[in-house]
Design a protein around this motif. Structure first.
Motif, PDB file in Angstrom:
ATOM      1  N   LYS A  55     -10.318   0.318  -7.855  1.00 54.88           N
ATOM      2  CA  LYS A  55     -11.373   1.026  -7.118  1.00 54.88           C
ATOM      3  C   LYS A  55     -10.771   1.948  -6.053  1.00 54.88           C
ATOM      4  O   LYS A  55     -11.273   3.048  -5.825  1.00 54.88           O
ATOM      5  N   ILE A  56      -9.675   1.509  -5.442  1.00 53.60           N
ATOM      6  CA  ILE A  56      -9.048   2.406  -4.455  1.00 53.60           C
ATOM      7  C   ILE A  56      -8.382   3.587  -5.183  1.00 53.60           C
ATOM      8  O   ILE A  56      -8.329   4.698  -4.665  1.00 53.60           O
ATOM      9  N   THR A  57      -7.938   3.353  -6.421  1.00 52.57           N
ATOM     10  CA  THR A  57      -7.420   4.474  -7.228  1.00 52.57           C
ATOM     11  C   THR A  57      -8.529   5.515  -7.428  1.00 52.57           C
ATOM     12  O   THR A  57      -8.302   6.718  -7.313  1.00 52.57           O
ATOM     13  N   GLN A  58      -9.738   5.012  -7.698  1.00 48.66           N
ATOM     14  CA  GLN A  58     -10.880   5.910  -7.887  1.00 48.66           C
ATOM     15  C   GLN A  58     -11.135   6.736  -6.602  1.00 48.66           C
ATOM     16  O   GLN A  58     -11.427   7.928  -6.672  1.00 48.66           O
ATOM     17  N   VAL A  59     -10.987   6.074  -5.453  1.00 49.18           N
ATOM     18  CA  VAL A  59     -11.179   6.751  -4.163  1.00 49.18           C
ATOM     19  C   VAL A  59     -10.148   7.876  -3.999  1.00 49.18           C
ATOM     20  O   VAL A  59     -10.495   9.020  -3.696  1.00 49.18           O
ATOM     21  N   ILE A  60      -8.878   7.535  -4.241  1.00 50.54           N
ATOM     22  CA  ILE A  60      -7.797   8.526  -4.066  1.00 50.54           C
ATOM     23  C   ILE A  60      -7.977   9.679  -5.060  1.00 50.54           C
ATOM     24  O   ILE A  60      -7.825  10.847  -4.716  1.00 50.54           O
ATOM     25  N   ASP A  61      -8.303   9.327  -6.312  1.00 55.88           N
ATOM     26  CA  ASP A  61      -8.549  10.349  -7.345  1.00 55.88           C
ATOM     27  C   ASP A  61      -9.600  11.337  -6.863  1.00 55.88           C
ATOM     28  O   ASP A  61      -9.449  12.544  -7.019  1.00 55.88           O
ATOM     29  N   PHE A  88       0.820  -1.214   0.000  1.00 56.91           N
ATOM     30  CA  PHE A  88       0.000   0.000   0.000  1.00 56.91           C
ATOM     31  C   PHE A  88       0.859   1.271   0.000  1.00 56.91           C
ATOM     32  O   PHE A  88       0.439   2.304  -0.523  1.00 56.91           O
ATOM     33  N   VAL A  89       2.053   1.189   0.570  1.00 58.11           N
ATOM     34  CA  VAL A  89       2.930   2.368   0.616  1.00 58.11           C
ATOM     35  C   VAL A  89       3.378   2.731  -0.807  1.00 58.11           C
ATOM     36  O   VAL A  89       3.266   3.894  -1.231  1.00 58.11           O
ATOM     37  N   ASP A  90       3.828   1.715  -1.559  1.00 62.68           N
ATOM     38  CA  ASP A  90       4.233   1.961  -2.953  1.00 62.68           C
ATOM     39  C   ASP A  90       3.058   2.461  -3.778  1.00 62.68           C
ATOM     40  O   ASP A  90       3.175   3.376  -4.596  1.00 62.68           O
ATOM     41  N   PHE A  91       1.919   1.808  -3.559  1.00 59.65           N
ATOM     42  CA  PHE A  91       0.703   2.152  -4.280  1.00 59.65           C
ATOM     43  C   PHE A  91       0.362   3.636  -4.061  1.00 59.65           C
ATOM     44  O   PHE A  91       0.109   4.376  -5.009  1.00 59.65           O
ATOM     45  N   LEU A  92       0.400   4.067  -2.782  1.00 61.52           N
ATOM     46  CA  LEU A  92       0.059   5.460  -2.468  1.00 61.52           C
ATOM     47  C   LEU A  92       1.072   6.431  -3.063  1.00 61.52           C
ATOM     48  O   LEU A  92       0.699   7.468  -3.603  1.00 61.52           O
ATOM     49  N   ARG A  93       2.367   6.065  -2.964  1.00 63.72           N
ATOM     50  CA  ARG A  93       3.411   6.943  -3.528  1.00 63.72           C
ATOM     51  C   ARG A  93       3.155   7.184  -5.007  1.00 63.72           C
ATOM     52  O   ARG A  93       3.243   8.298  -5.500  1.00 63.72           O
ATOM     53  N   PHE A  94       2.818   6.096  -5.714  1.00 64.10           N
ATOM     54  CA  PHE A  94       2.563   6.201  -7.149  1.00 64.10           C
ATOM     55  C   PHE A  94       1.359   7.117  -7.413  1.00 64.10           C
ATOM     56  O   PHE A  94       1.415   8.013  -8.252  1.00 64.10           O
ATOM     57  N   GLN A  95       0.272   6.884  -6.662  1.00 69.28           N
ATOM     58  CA  GLN A  95      -0.960   7.662  -6.882  1.00 69.28           C
ATOM     59  C   GLN A  95      -0.743   9.147  -6.589  1.00 69.28           C
ATOM     60  O   GLN A  95      -1.170  10.007  -7.359  1.00 69.28           O
ATOM     61  N   GLY A 150       2.076  10.800  -6.585  1.00 70.64           N
ATOM     62  CA  GLY A 150       2.983  11.357  -7.596  1.00 70.64           C
ATOM     63  C   GLY A 150       2.219  11.688  -8.873  1.00 70.64           C
ATOM     64  O   GLY A 150       2.375  12.778  -9.448  1.00 70.64           O
ATOM     65  N   ARG A 151       1.370  10.770  -9.286  1.00 70.73           N
ATOM     66  CA  ARG A 151       0.583  10.946 -10.510  1.00 70.73           C
ATOM     67  C   ARG A 151      -0.330  12.173 -10.379  1.00 70.73           C
ATOM     68  O   ARG A 151      -0.396  13.016 -11.274  1.00 70.73           O
ATOM     69  N   LEU A 152      -1.004  12.294  -9.235  1.00 74.87           N
ATOM     70  CA  LEU A 152      -1.951  13.396  -9.066  1.00 74.87           C
ATOM     71  C   LEU A 152      -1.233  14.736  -8.886  1.00 74.87           C
ATOM     72  O   LEU A 152      -1.728  15.769  -9.337  1.00 74.87           O
ATOM     73  N   ALA A 153      -0.058  14.695  -8.257  1.00 76.32           N
ATOM     74  CA  ALA A 153       0.706  15.937  -8.082  1.00 76.32           C
ATOM     75  C   ALA A 153       1.122  16.471  -9.452  1.00 76.32           C
ATOM     76  O   ALA A 153       1.057  17.671  -9.721  1.00 76.32           O
ATOM     77  N   GLN A 154       1.511  15.543 -10.321  1.00 74.13           N
ATOM     78  CA  GLN A 154       1.912  15.939 -11.669  1.00 74.13           C
ATOM     79  C   GLN A 154       0.729  16.539 -12.434  1.00 74.13           C
ATOM     80  O   GLN A 154       0.845  17.555 -13.104  1.00 74.13           O
ATOM     81  N   LEU A 155      -0.410  15.882 -12.267  1.00 73.20           N
ATOM     82  CA  LEU A 155      -1.632  16.332 -12.941  1.00 73.20           C
ATOM     83  C   LEU A 155      -2.029  17.728 -12.464  1.00 73.20           C
ATOM     84  O   LEU A 155      -2.400  18.587 -13.259  1.00 73.20           O
ATOM     85  N   ALA A 156      -1.917  17.949 -11.152  1.00 77.01           N
ATOM     86  CA  ALA A 156      -2.308  19.240 -10.574  1.00 77.01           C
ATOM     87  C   ALA A 156      -1.439  20.352 -11.140  1.00 77.01           C
ATOM     88  O   ALA A 156      -1.885  21.473 -11.338  1.00 77.01           O
ATOM     89  N   ASP A 157      -0.198  20.018 -11.423  1.00 78.51           N
ATOM     90  CA  ASP A 157       0.747  21.000 -11.937  1.00 78.51           C
ATOM     91  C   ASP A 157       0.613  21.224 -13.427  1.00 78.51           C
ATOM     92  O   ASP A 157       0.722  22.331 -13.913  1.00 78.51           O
ATOM     93  N   ALA A 158       0.353  20.105 -14.135  1.00 78.01           N
ATOM     94  CA  ALA A 158       0.573  20.160 -15.574  1.00 78.01           C
ATOM     95  C   ALA A 158      -0.682  20.120 -16.430  1.00 78.01           C
ATOM     96  O   ALA A 158      -0.599  20.362 -17.619  1.00 78.01           O
ATOM     97  N   ASP A 159      -1.831  19.805 -15.839  1.00 79.69           N
ATOM     98  CA  ASP A 159      -2.987  19.603 -16.706  1.00 79.69           C
ATOM     99  C   ASP A 159      -3.814  20.882 -16.834  1.00 79.69           C
ATOM    100  O   ASP A 159      -4.543  21.260 -15.920  1.00 79.69           O
ATOM    101  N   PRO A 160      -3.730  21.570 -17.973  1.00 82.71           N
ATOM    102  CA  PRO A 160      -4.448  22.834 -18.113  1.00 82.71           C
ATOM    103  C   PRO A 160      -5.967  22.634 -18.209  1.00 82.71           C
ATOM    104  O   PRO A 160      -6.733  23.569 -18.055  1.00 82.71           O
ATOM    105  N   LEU A 161      -6.405  21.388 -18.461  1.00 83.53           N
ATOM    106  CA  LEU A 161      -7.844  21.143 -18.592  1.00 83.53           C
ATOM    107  C   LEU A 161      -8.542  21.210 -17.240  1.00 83.53           C
ATOM    108  O   LEU A 161      -9.707  21.536 -17.136  1.00 83.53           O
TER     109      LEU A 161
END
Ligand code: ADP
Length: 280
Positions: A158-164, A112-119, A121-132
């Motif tokens: 499904k837990i990805t959906q929760v974190i998203d 779960f630690v790796d899983f969360l780190r990945f999620q 990281g992905r969302l932090a990038q999106l928050a920075d880079a996604d103009p949409l």
């Protein structure tokens, strides 16, 4: 509560007994009322964007199409509204599958630690880079996780959906940016995942309702953020399907919100997890 009495008489006419039938009518009526309210909400929620798309299309037909700048902005708004309707319908389908117990969990044992780190990281990038995504302000992500791996049996999609959803909300409802803190604490039979933001917060009276379908704290800010009001009710259902629970806490209006998710792990996994250093 509805009570019905039935009298049993002997042939002589004497009463031999009384049977009382207790019928919890109120519960059934409440359910029917909720269903009617739900259908009315769905119709209203879909009619509003459809009416606005129709108005833009009519304006285009009436001549706006000849002004490229105006036409472009009308098409842009119509597309946004259409996308929101698609999101709402797919959220409604998910909820309907959950209601009919047709949303199976495809569980896997994950670190779960790796899983969360990945999620994160992905969302932090999106928050920075996604103009949409109209995220305003700069966000600072802070994570606080146990050092070693923590094994959980979850449905990763499904837990990805929760974190998203929870981090997506933290971004949407923190107009001035700020810190988004993701913390994982391990207890003997469960983990506690806390996601906190420094955004607009939720009032005490609204806190209890945010997990209800279509509930939004403020309609106006929602039409800007393009939400459906269904996200948190899906989140709660997914967490419940995993045998866990979710709670919302507010630091006060304008001071931010925390969502605390509790997920249990099985005895077998606790042998692995409890060998880790954890905060009791
Ligand atoms: P929506 O699609 O409207 O975001 P959700 O079910 O995800 O629907 O959330 C319900 C409501 O709870 C939102 O409309 C918003 O008013 C409130 N809310 C959710 N997360 C936060 C947050 N992090 N900060 C402030 N308000 C929030």
């Amino acid at each position: 509560l509805r009570v019905k009495f039935v009298l049993f008489r002997r042939e002589s006419g004497f009463i031999a007994g009384i049977v009382a039938v207790l019928n919890d009518k109120t519960e059934q009526e409440k359910l029917e009322q909720e269903q009617k309210q739900f259908v009315s909400n769905v119709s209203h929620e879909l009619r509003t964007p459809l009416t606005s798309v129709k108005a833009y299309l009519e304006a285009l037909e009436d001549g706006a199409i000849h002004d490229p700048e105006v036409a472009h902005s009308f098409i842009h708004v119509s597309l946004n509204e259409t996308n929101r309707m698609i999101r709402m319908i797919s959220d409604l389908l998910t909820l309907s599958r959950i209601d009919q117990k047709k949303l199976p969990l495809n569980k896997e044992v994950v670190n779960f630690v790796d899983f969360l780190r990945f999620q994160v990281g992905r969302l932090a990038q999106l928050a920075d880079a996604d103009p949409l995504n109209n995220f305003t302000g700069k966000f600072h992500f802070v994570v606080d996780f146990p050092k070693g791996p923590i094994w959980l049996e979850i449905d990763p999609d499904k837990i990805t959906q929760v974190i998203d959803n929870i981090i997506g909300n933290a971004l949407k409802y923190s107009p001035d940016g700020g810190e988004i803190r993701v913390t994982l604490v391990v207890k003997p039979s469960k983990v506690l995942l806390t996601i906190s933001d420094q955004g607009m917060g939720i009032s005490k009276s609204d806190l209890a309702n945010v997990f209800k379908r279509f509930y939004r704290v403020d309609q106006a800010r929602n039409s800007q953020t393009g939400g459906t009001g269904l996200g948190l009710s899906i989140v709660k259902n997914i967490i419940t399907l995993h045998g866990g629970s979710i709670d919302a806490q507010s630091q006060g209006i304008g001071k931010g919100t925390s969502f605390i998710i509790c997920l249990p792990y099985t005895d077998q996994l606790s042998d692995y997890n409890n060998n880790q250093e954890w905060d009791a």
